[in-house]
Design a protein around this motif. Structure first.
Motif: not given
Length: 107
Positions: A6-9, A68-74, A79-88
């Motif tokens: 996840f983090h590498k991506a 493309y859309q967010l994976s339903e299996s995330l 997802l919370a980490i992704l949102k926080l990362t993108l908020d920054t």
């Protein structure tokens, strides 16, 4: 999904830009990403493929275009980490330009 994968991506700027657009618009077409990122279709598709293999996004084909859309299996924690990362990234000038200039074309 493996957390390290996840983090590498998310360790590449273009993939972060793509994820910011997907998170903001829920679903994006490759043709629209090519336009807003100002990159060749092959480059954008390669990054999307990486994100898909990493389990961050999923795709659906409509006609000749892929959306493309967010994976339903995330998972919710990722997802919370992704949102926080993108908020920054809100202070990142390139991401802001992407978000404000993105105009879905309905390919």
């Amino acid at each position: 999904m493996v957390v390290a994968q996840f983090h590498k991506a998310l360790s590449e700027q273009t993939r972060l830009r793509i994820m910011a657009l997907i998170l903001e618009h829920k679903e994006v077409c490759v043709c629209d990403l090519v336009a807003v990122l100002d990159m060749p279709q092959g480059t954008v598709s390669r990054h999307l493929s990486y994100l898909k293999k990493s389990g961050l996004v999923q795709s659906v084909t409509r006609g000749t275009w892929r959306y493309y859309q967010l994976s339903e299996s995330l998972s919710q924690p990722l997802l919370a980490i992704l949102k926080l990362t993108l908020d920054t990234l809100n202070s990142d000038c390139q991401v802001q330009r992407d978000l404000t200039s993105f105009k879905p074309s309905n390919c």
